[in-house]
Design an enzyme around this catalytic site. Structure first.
Site: not given
Length: 203
Positions: A153-154
């Protein structure tokens, strides 16, 4: 992820991924990174959400003055307004008190996480209000030193992966996880390399 394991991991990643093998001589290996374990780190994570590093550091300085011993009972004993005056939003005060309540009730144990598997740690942390999967994966990597975590999700991680793989756009989190499956059991070090590559990608 220690200074000793990173060269070993990068050599293994270069063997299984031609793009890493190409990029590694250009930007070099990433440095090891680590954070403290325990309750205070989770409190600091709440403080730092959606803030610059400088702003979060300033607030934590005031919190540490207010609470020289930062543990669950101390957080519940202090007035919420005092935490608000230190710089936390009311929502973050709520999250911090929820963390402290869970710790004291025994439904969450910051010190007990190291005994759990990666997925069990993620489940335990994301059960707390204010903590998502990304926060849990970052704790796994930098506080518990787990070597095979990929926080997909980064945003910077996915941008770097897209550039490394010479894609027209960054992959989705699901695509990114699939693209690095062959990096196991060193996906944490691969993530470190991607952040390093993001900052130092050659023109």
């Amino acid at each position: 992820m220690t200074p000793e394991t990173i060269p070993q991991a990068m050599a293994a990643l270069a063997k299984v991924d031609a793009d890493i093998a190409r990029a590694l001589p250009q930007v070099g290996a990433p440095a090891a990174r680590a954070r403290e374990r325990g309750f205070a780190t989770f409190f600091s994570t709440i403080v730092s959400q959606q803030l610059s590093v400088e702003a979060a550091r300033s607030i934590m300085s005031r919190v540490n003055t207010l609470l020289p011993e930062l543990h669950a009972k101390a957080v519940l004993d202090v007035e919420g307004q005092a935490l608000r005056d230190a710089g936390l939003s009311w929502r973050k005060v709520e999250y911090a008190r929820g963390l402290a309540e869970a710790e004291l009730a025994g439904t969450f144990s910051a010190d007990g996480l190291e005994q759990l598997s990666d997925e069990e740690v993620i489940s335990a942390i994301t059960a707390l209000r204010g903590f998502g999967r990304w926060s849990a994966e970052i704790y796994l990597m930098f506080s518990l030193g787990r070597t095979d975590v990929f926080p997909a999700d980064d945003l910077a991680l996915r941008v770097a992966l897209g550039r490394l793989k010479r894609m027209d756009d960054k992959p989705t989190p699901k695509q990114a996880r699939q693209m690095v499956e062959h990096w196991a059991p060193w996906r944490s070090v691969g993530s470190l390399f991607l952040w390093h590559y993001y900052r130092g990608e050659p023109l």
